[in-house]
Scaffold this motif. Structure first.
Motif, mmCIF file in Angstrom:
data_model
loop_
_atom_site.group_PDB
_atom_site.id
_atom_site.type_symbol
_atom_site.label_atom_id
_atom_site.label_comp_id
_atom_site.label_asym_id
_atom_site.label_seq_id
_atom_site.Cartn_x
_atom_site.Cartn_y
_atom_site.Cartn_z
ATOM 1 N N PHE A 239 -14.308 -15.940 -44.237
ATOM 2 C CA PHE A 239 -13.686 -15.502 -42.988
ATOM 3 C C PHE A 239 -14.657 -14.669 -42.163
ATOM 4 C CE2 PHE A 239 -11.390 -12.341 -40.500
ATOM 5 C CZ PHE A 239 -10.490 -13.127 -39.798
ATOM 6 N N MET A 240 -15.412 -13.773 -42.824
ATOM 7 C CA MET A 240 -16.366 -12.934 -42.102
ATOM 8 C C MET A 240 -17.486 -13.763 -41.491
ATOM 9 S SD MET A 240 -15.221 -9.835 -42.270
ATOM 10 C CE MET A 240 -16.645 -8.886 -41.781
ATOM 11 N N PHE A 241 -17.923 -14.827 -42.198
ATOM 12 C CA PHE A 241 -18.981 -15.683 -41.654
ATOM 13 C C PHE A 241 -18.468 -16.522 -40.485
ATOM 14 C CE2 PHE A 241 -21.344 -14.929 -45.645
ATOM 15 C CZ PHE A 241 -22.595 -14.689 -45.094
ATOM 16 N N ARG A 242 -17.210 -16.932 -40.565
ATOM 17 C CA ARG A 242 -16.644 -17.754 -39.475
ATOM 18 C C ARG A 242 -16.277 -16.911 -38.261
ATOM 19 N NH1 ARG A 242 -12.046 -19.527 -40.445
ATOM 20 N NH2 ARG A 242 -11.604 -18.795 -42.564
ATOM 21 N N HIS A 243 -16.072 -15.618 -38.459
ATOM 22 C CA HIS A 243 -15.726 -14.728 -37.342
ATOM 23 C C HIS A 243 -16.672 -13.527 -37.354
ATOM 24 C CE1 HIS A 243 -11.965 -16.968 -36.721
ATOM 25 N NE2 HIS A 243 -11.854 -16.969 -38.046
ATOM 26 N N PRO A 244 -17.922 -13.711 -36.931
ATOM 27 C CA PRO A 244 -18.892 -12.604 -36.993
ATOM 28 C C PRO A 244 -18.534 -11.428 -36.097
ATOM 29 C CG PRO A 244 -19.788 -14.474 -35.771
ATOM 30 C CD PRO A 244 -18.512 -14.941 -36.397
ATOM 31 N N ASP A 245 -17.745 -11.665 -35.027
ATOM 32 C CA ASP A 245 -17.349 -10.554 -34.167
ATOM 33 C C ASP A 245 -16.423 -9.579 -34.889
ATOM 34 O OD1 ASP A 245 -15.543 -12.648 -34.290
ATOM 35 O OD2 ASP A 245 -14.579 -12.109 -32.398
ATOM 36 N N CYS A 246 -15.817 -10.027 -35.983
ATOM 37 C CA CYS A 246 -14.936 -9.155 -36.764
ATOM 38 C C CYS A 246 -15.733 -8.095 -37.525
ATOM 39 C CB CYS A 246 -14.114 -10.004 -37.733
ATOM 40 S SG CYS A 246 -13.029 -9.080 -38.822
ATOM 41 N N PHE A 247 -17.015 -8.366 -37.764
ATOM 42 C CA PHE A 247 -17.836 -7.457 -38.572
ATOM 43 C C PHE A 247 -17.961 -6.095 -37.901
ATOM 44 C CE2 PHE A 247 -21.902 -5.678 -39.974
ATOM 45 C CZ PHE A 247 -21.716 -5.689 -41.342
ATOM 46 N N SER A 248 -18.169 -6.090 -36.585
ATOM 47 C CA SER A 248 -18.300 -4.807 -35.874
ATOM 48 C C SER A 248 -16.998 -4.007 -35.950
ATOM 49 C CB SER A 248 -18.690 -5.045 -34.417
ATOM 50 O OG SER A 248 -17.716 -5.849 -33.768
ATOM 51 N N ASP A 249 -15.852 -4.690 -35.870
ATOM 52 C CA ASP A 249 -14.569 -3.990 -35.988
ATOM 53 C C ASP A 249 -14.398 -3.376 -37.375
ATOM 54 O OD1 ASP A 249 -13.949 -4.749 -33.391
ATOM 55 O OD2 ASP A 249 -12.931 -6.583 -34.026
ATOM 56 N N VAL A 250 -14.834 -4.118 -38.400
ATOM 57 C CA VAL A 250 -14.738 -3.610 -39.774
ATOM 58 C C VAL A 250 -15.631 -2.385 -39.951
ATOM 59 C CG1 VAL A 250 -15.224 -4.142 -42.187
ATOM 60 C CG2 VAL A 250 -14.102 -5.843 -40.749
ATOM 61 N N VAL A 251 -16.840 -2.431 -39.355
ATOM 62 C CA VAL A 251 -17.760 -1.291 -39.457
ATOM 63 C C VAL A 251 -17.172 -0.058 -38.781
ATOM 64 C CG1 VAL A 251 -20.008 -0.409 -38.718
ATOM 65 C CG2 VAL A 251 -19.827 -2.707 -39.667
#
Length: 244
Positions: free
Chosen positions: A139-151
């Motif tokens: 899921f994280m690889f398919r939605h890289p924009d989610c990574f900044s929100d998680v950080v």
């Protein structure tokens, strides 16, 4: 935290919030068991009053269409059991942190580090056992924009841990539970003001009960006590001799 997320599958959000407002009571129970603390009748009275005020605020909204009894998931026995488990474990966590701070003079950053490491191991074990690790990474690889929100979310959560640990170390677990209970109510009040949601008269009564109980409790604790008069030693005269 996994318990409370799991509970949302079976109970409505208002029921979950209502359960979190009763945090002061399990903290007092664990404090009695773990730290051998003795709470007076006033402490239990104010804990029940604060819980009652939060209950009135959440269960009696201004519009009955959004009442938790008419909308949301059905509150099953399993869901309520999960919420009771969350309250028990959450109360134990803050109380045991208080015990570690007082018993071993532990530093805040040490406790946060070891607690976070244990949480990582438990969360990773749960993901592996439930076969959720690969889907989560995918899921994280398919939605890289989610990574900044998680950080951002992780950074804010880490910073909040320092405030939480400092409060527990300085003022104790019960004060922290009182602050967290108040935070629940203040968050709802700010949301109502920000998004222009009307408040029912029962909600105003609930807010008045909560803040009135908290301020009264703080006032009673901060009242200066009269110093005890030392009794004279045995065999000595209560009045000083007159040398004149």
């Amino acid at each position: 935290m996994r318990i409370i997320f799991q509970a949302l599958k079976y109970v409505s959000f208002p029921v979950q919030t209502l359960a979190k407002c009763a945090k002061m009571i399990p903290v007092m129970i664990w404090g009695t068991i773990i730290m051998r603390k003795k709470y007076g009748g006033k402490d239990y009275f104010f804990a029940v009053i604060v819980t009652l005020g939060c209950s009135l605020f959440i269960l009696y909204p201004a519009s009955m269409d959004v009442s938790p009894f008419n909308k949301g998931r059905e509150s099953t026995i399993w869901g309520v059991s999960l919420m009771l488990g969350y309250l028990g474990f959450d109360g134990f966590t803050s109380t045991f942190q208080d015990k570690l701070f007082k018993g071993y003079d532990m530093e805040i950053h040490n406790q946060i580090f070891y607690t976070t490491m244990c949480s990582c191991v438990l969360s990773l074990s749960g993901l592996i056992l439930q076969n959720h690790l690969i889907p989560a990474v995918d899921f994280m690889f398919r939605h890289p924009d989610c990574f900044s929100d998680v950080v951002i979310l992780s950074s804010v959560a880490t910073a909040s841990q320092f405030f939480i640990s400092y409060t527990i170390r300085t003022f104790g677990a019960l004060t922290f539970a009182t602050i967290m209970t108040t935070r629940q109510l203040v968050s709802i009040l700010l949301s109502c003001v920000w998004f222009v949601h009307p408040l029912s008269w029962m909600q105003w009564v609930g807010a008045a009960i909560v803040f009135g109980a908290l301020y009264t409790r703080s006032f009673l604790r901060s009242k200066p006590q009269k110093p005890a008069v030392a009794s004279p030693p045995r065999g000595s005269s209560p009045n000083p001799p007159n040398n004149s």
